[in-house]
Design an enzyme around this catalytic site. Sequence first.
Site, PDB file in Angstrom:
ATOM      1  N   LYS A   1       1.575   4.207  -2.899  1.00  0.00           N
ATOM      2  CA  LYS A   1       1.318   5.624  -2.595  1.00  0.00           C
ATOM      3  C   LYS A   1       2.586   6.460  -2.801  1.00  0.00           C
ATOM      4  O   LYS A   1       2.518   7.589  -3.293  1.00  0.00           O
ATOM      5  CB  LYS A   1       0.799   5.763  -1.164  1.00  0.00           C
TER       6      LYS A   1
ATOM      7  N   TYR B   1       0.834  -1.204   0.000  1.00  0.00           N
ATOM      8  CA  TYR B   1       0.000   0.000   0.000  1.00  0.00           C
ATOM      9  C   TYR B   1       0.872   1.258   0.000  1.00  0.00           C
ATOM     10  O   TYR B   1       0.749   2.118  -0.868  1.00  0.00           O
ATOM     11  CB  TYR B   1      -0.896  -0.030   1.242  1.00  0.00           C
TER      12      TYR B   1
END
Lengths: 310, 310
Positions: B141, B137
């Site tokens: 990002k 994740y």
Amino acid sequence: MRVIVTGGAGFLGRLLIQGLQEEGIEDIVAIDVVTAEIPGCQVLQSDLAHDQILAGLLEESPCTIFHLASVVSAGAEADWEHAVDQNIGGMLQLLEACRQSNHFHKVVFASTLAVFGGDTAGGEVGDFVKQTPSGTYGTTKAIGELLINDATRKGHIDGRSARLPTVIVRPGAPNAAASGFASGMFREPLAGIPSVVPVSEETVMVVGSAQNTATGIRMLAEIEGSLLGHDRAVGIPGLSATVAEMLEVLEVVGGPEARALVSLEYDAATDQLVQSWPAQLDDRRGRELGLPADPNLESMVRAYVEMINR
Amino acid sequence: MRVIVTGGAGFLGRLLIQGLQEEGIEDIVAIDVVTAEIPGCQVLQSDLAHDQILAGLLEESPCTIFHLASVVSAGAEADWEHAVDQNIGGMLQLLEACRQSNHFHKVVFASTLAVFGGDTAGGEVGDFVKQTPSGTYGTTKAIGELLINDATRKGHIDGRSARLPTVIVRPGAPNAAASGFASGMFREPLAGIPSVVPVSEETVMVVGSAQNTATGIRMLAEIEGSLLGHDRAVGIPGLSATVAEMLEVLEVVGGPEARALVSLEYDAATDQLVQSWPAQLDDRRGRELGLPADPNLESMVRAYVEMINR
């Protein structure tokens, strides 16, 4: 152990393959977008971002993949879509092929000091400095480093990223690298051909010989993973040099007649990219890990002369 | 001015849209993978990574796009391919749509403090610290932040990345965020429902209220680009709190009966992800840029109670 070299037909790929062969490695597969002949090496023409050629190769045995294939700096800056497609898309395809494979593979990714820029432009950088690239090339390489770290953490691969300095002297024809003049200003005059430098004499670059860089990439593959830790991006040791110092060395190695063949013709776009790169490299981590360094600027140029005379 | 909110049906998207409407903005389009009703707002169901819905919207006028759509932490960790496809692929499609558009658009990307981790796990981080995420994740990002910076530099967009703290108290059903318990440990007990905390009481998190975070994202869009400079990733101000402190506040707000509904049941996978995030945020840059901060932990929880009682 099979070794796969993407971008294997490029000058650095060829030097790397030569080094691997001297080490006694026989099963080497070069993959490149162009067709090429490389002695003692299977060469496959493929567009990594869109072909599925890797998957089959990776099924046969555990491999070490040196991932050198890339759209380079000025080329990436001129064509964002192509850079994203090839540099990010190619990396994602490669990692997916590794993840799907029944074998565990080692991946050594050729990154670059152009991952720096922005707020660190023209300054000192090292392995623990934030990447704020000033070019699309450096952006795609910083993204590749993040993906290599993540895939390693997840156990999909054993990955490493080698951050390359500006390589001198690159043999062969000029390419779309903004740093290309730093090779051309030696290569062309030493062959009796005029050459143009598009930046000022005060411009400082972090440079390394093609020979030392290829050796560094090869040695990074050999370092035990636990010594590298979580962050697998390592700067290959390099030296800072001004364009003026590089011109002096040209004169030492090639004589005043070689020096006289270089003219300075400023180009703003090239200069802007080059100025955004680091001027000083804190390469202690790479040195402590045992990666080699060129002794000096003159030795880099002499290594090239020795190579072309061989 | 048209405003587009991707992931607009999520809790943060809804709060953001509410704030925009209170500012008087009328032309708001929410895009989400799920169908939803949002008062006064057009909602389009779309998979941004694969549909071409943005291109048409961007042709009509210059837009501000709040890009909140994302596969979240534990979900991304469980499905690498899906996270890459949605988080990286979605961002690339969005940037390509902006680049191809005849208008110039502003993009505010919801990033996360999970871009940190690895060597900085559990430590203090700030806007100038290197990103070494410990999760897929955070990796996607951090990649999004790099792409936002590059597209801004190239003049394809006016981009900003808002690094969000762990948001409490998130309303609605639990999602696949590893930080989800930090909302559930307030939301469920305050509604008389038992809740499980999968990490130890000593765990430190950087938290912010949903209300303050949504306001911070909205205000980041208003800051003049020149004040942000080359690196457009800004930490939204947040507070450090231990799970024990959060439990104390739960007792203050909801009474001992609410506190009694929380049980600690350690889960190694969740704990590992949460421990890899920062424990302390140097949020001076965000504060100096005028982004708001929650006064304290209790005010965050009271803001939630006020919202659900409204």
